[in-house]
Scaffold this active site. Sequence first.
Site, PDB file in Angstrom:
ATOM      1  N   LYS A  68      42.560  15.650  65.909  1.00  0.00           N
ATOM      2  CA  LYS A  68      41.422  15.950  67.201  1.00  0.00           C
ATOM      3  C   LYS A  68      40.247  16.674  66.779  1.00  0.00           C
ATOM      4  CE  LYS A  68      45.054  15.166  70.382  1.00  0.00           C
ATOM      5  NZ  LYS A  68      46.086  15.783  71.482  1.00  0.00           N
ATOM      6  N   ASP A 108      43.220  15.833  77.516  1.00  0.00           N
ATOM      7  CA  ASP A 108      44.524  16.474  77.390  1.00  0.00           C
ATOM      8  C   ASP A 108      44.772  17.500  78.462  1.00  0.00           C
ATOM      9  OD1 ASP A 108      45.783  15.045  75.173  1.00  0.00           O
ATOM     10  OD2 ASP A 108      44.981  16.378  73.732  1.00  0.00           O
TER      11      ASP A 108
HETATM   12  P1  NDP Z   1      47.801  19.824  65.277  1.00  0.00           P
HETATM   13  O1  NDP Z   1      48.128  19.431  64.027  1.00  0.00           O
HETATM   14  O2  NDP Z   1      46.125  20.085  65.730  1.00  0.00           O
HETATM   15  O3  NDP Z   1      48.230  21.490  65.576  1.00  0.00           O
HETATM   16  C1  NDP Z   1      49.637  21.789  65.249  1.00  0.00           C
HETATM   17  C2  NDP Z   1      50.019  23.284  65.852  1.00  0.00           C
HETATM   18  O4  NDP Z   1      51.666  23.351  65.850  1.00  0.00           O
HETATM   19  C3  NDP Z   1      49.361  24.380  65.104  1.00  0.00           C
HETATM   20  O5  NDP Z   1      49.074  25.280  65.780  1.00  0.00           O
HETATM   21  C4  NDP Z   1      50.444  24.821  64.073  1.00  0.00           C
HETATM   22  O6  NDP Z   1      50.343  26.029  63.673  1.00  0.00           O
HETATM   23  C5  NDP Z   1      51.658  24.318  64.906  1.00  0.00           C
HETATM   24  N1  NDP Z   1      52.675  23.943  64.061  1.00  0.00           N
HETATM   25  C6  NDP Z   1      53.053  22.924  63.244  1.00  0.00           C
HETATM   26  N2  NDP Z   1      54.412  23.173  62.823  1.00  0.00           N
HETATM   27  C7  NDP Z   1      54.871  24.282  63.258  1.00  0.00           C
HETATM   28  C8  NDP Z   1      56.159  24.951  62.806  1.00  0.00           C
HETATM   29  N3  NDP Z   1      57.083  24.336  62.377  1.00  0.00           N
HETATM   30  N4  NDP Z   1      56.362  25.939  63.700  1.00  0.00           N
HETATM   31  C9  NDP Z   1      55.537  26.832  64.550  1.00  0.00           C
HETATM   32  N5  NDP Z   1      54.087  26.244  64.679  1.00  0.00           N
HETATM   33  C10 NDP Z   1      53.971  24.987  64.112  1.00  0.00           C
HETATM   34  O7  NDP Z   1      48.618  19.143  66.322  1.00  0.00           O
HETATM   35  P2  NDP Z   1      48.056  18.882  67.942  1.00  0.00           P
HETATM   36  O8  NDP Z   1      47.752  20.128  68.452  1.00  0.00           O
HETATM   37  O9  NDP Z   1      47.143  17.779  68.163  1.00  0.00           O
HETATM   38  O10 NDP Z   1      49.399  18.292  68.700  1.00  0.00           O
HETATM   39  C11 NDP Z   1      50.615  19.357  68.825  1.00  0.00           C
HETATM   40  C12 NDP Z   1      51.816  18.649  69.633  1.00  0.00           C
HETATM   41  O11 NDP Z   1      51.222  18.357  71.116  1.00  0.00           O
HETATM   42  C13 NDP Z   1      52.378  17.399  68.956  1.00  0.00           C
HETATM   43  O12 NDP Z   1      53.662  17.472  69.191  1.00  0.00           O
HETATM   44  C14 NDP Z   1      51.831  16.375  69.928  1.00  0.00           C
HETATM   45  O13 NDP Z   1      52.354  15.202  69.804  1.00  0.00           O
HETATM   46  C15 NDP Z   1      51.871  17.083  71.220  1.00  0.00           C
HETATM   47  N6  NDP Z   1      50.686  16.313  72.104  1.00  0.00           N
HETATM   48  C16 NDP Z   1      51.228  15.819  73.280  1.00  0.00           C
HETATM   49  C17 NDP Z   1      50.507  15.059  74.129  1.00  0.00           C
HETATM   50  C18 NDP Z   1      50.952  14.437  75.336  1.00  0.00           C
HETATM   51  O14 NDP Z   1      50.173  13.807  76.054  1.00  0.00           O
HETATM   52  N7  NDP Z   1      52.034  14.548  75.739  1.00  0.00           N
HETATM   53  C19 NDP Z   1      48.862  15.209  74.032  1.00  0.00           C
HETATM   54  C20 NDP Z   1      48.403  16.080  72.805  1.00  0.00           C
HETATM   55  C21 NDP Z   1      49.531  16.508  71.868  1.00  0.00           C
HETATM   56  P3  NDP Z   1      49.543  26.485  62.425  1.00  0.00           P
HETATM   57  O15 NDP Z   1      48.138  26.943  62.999  1.00  0.00           O
HETATM   58  O16 NDP Z   1      50.072  27.776  61.801  1.00  0.00           O
HETATM   59  O17 NDP Z   1      49.473  25.398  61.470  1.00  0.00           O
END
Ligand code: NDP
Length: 274
Positions: A68, A108
């Site tokens: 994104k 979103d």
């Molecule tokens: P990004 O890759 O941009 O961000 C991931 C985030 O998750 C970061 O803040 C990261 O932290 C954190 N993270 C990843 N793994 C872990 C972990 N094991 N423990 C704690 N924090 C963790 O992903 P998106 O923001 O694009 O997507 C996030 C989620 O939202 C996904 O599951 C996606 O499928 C869902 N989603 C659902 C939508 C819907 O319509 N239902 C729409 C948009 C998203 P750090 O900064 O430390 O790396």
Amino acid sequence: MSSIDRYAVIGHGLGHSRSPQIHALFAQSTGQPMQYGLIDVPAAGFAAAVRDFLAGGGRGLNVTVPHKEAALALATRLTPRARRAGAVNTLAHGAGGDATAVLGDNTDGAGLVRDITVNLGYALTGTRVLLLGAGGAARGVIAPLLEGGVGELKVHNRTPARAQRLAQEFADLGAIASGDGEAGGEYDLIINATSASLRGELPSVPPKACGPHTLCYDMAYGSSGTVFLHWARTAGAAGALMGLGMLVEQAAESFLLWRGVRPDTAPVLAALRT
Ligand code: NDP
């Protein structure tokens, strides 16, 4: 080149995606002739994959994890809400009559707020909300949540500096802070915007954040629920909901941008739930 308008979702690890089914149902119910596919590509291949798709006549893309923020850089124009979010989940090719333009939007936040307030009938006004995560999805929902009446928003992230940056970036819109939330007590609503659920992991949640009045919402979704929702039930939350409604609502917003028609989401959500 196919004469039928082509769209797709682009992300990495897309095995779980329900977007093709959702857009096929929207196309059917609105009578829009279109095809919708799936492009699975790691971060390094994102820009080239988008260019190939658009050069081949592709009209639009839904952009999902982890692309994104990269999509923001690739768009030639942005909607105000995408610019504010600093993340793009929808690309529209040739928007506004300019064949070369690639418009970036972010649906979103509108999708999440609509699911919570309309589908679930939950009033956001004055609520205390804990947002877990600071990635592309979190960025997209902060402004709509604050504009939707949330009274206090705390952003908590595995990498704290990213949460701090978000809190600073959106401070002009309302009461937003970052931190571990330990002193925050029980929240009205906890939203899991991390991608931890996709790997069956539980993000860290500040102690005592979840209580008997807390609604827990996981943006992720899966046929057998998620680790976060299982945790929420065990922690005694008032409700534990997954983001299927958000998915359908953000998809409807993208569909409206692309086709100029807003599909009816209720039957699609019902079909997905069965
Ligand atoms: P990004 O890759 O941009 O961000 C991931 C985030 O998750 C970061 O803040 C990261 O932290 C954190 N993270 C990843 N793994 C872990 C972990 N094991 N423990 C704690 N924090 C963790 O992903 P998106 O923001 O694009 O997507 C996030 C989620 O939202 C996904 O599951 C996606 O499928 C869902 N989603 C659902 C939508 C819907 O319509 N239902 C729409 C948009 C998203 P750090 O900064 O430390 O790396």
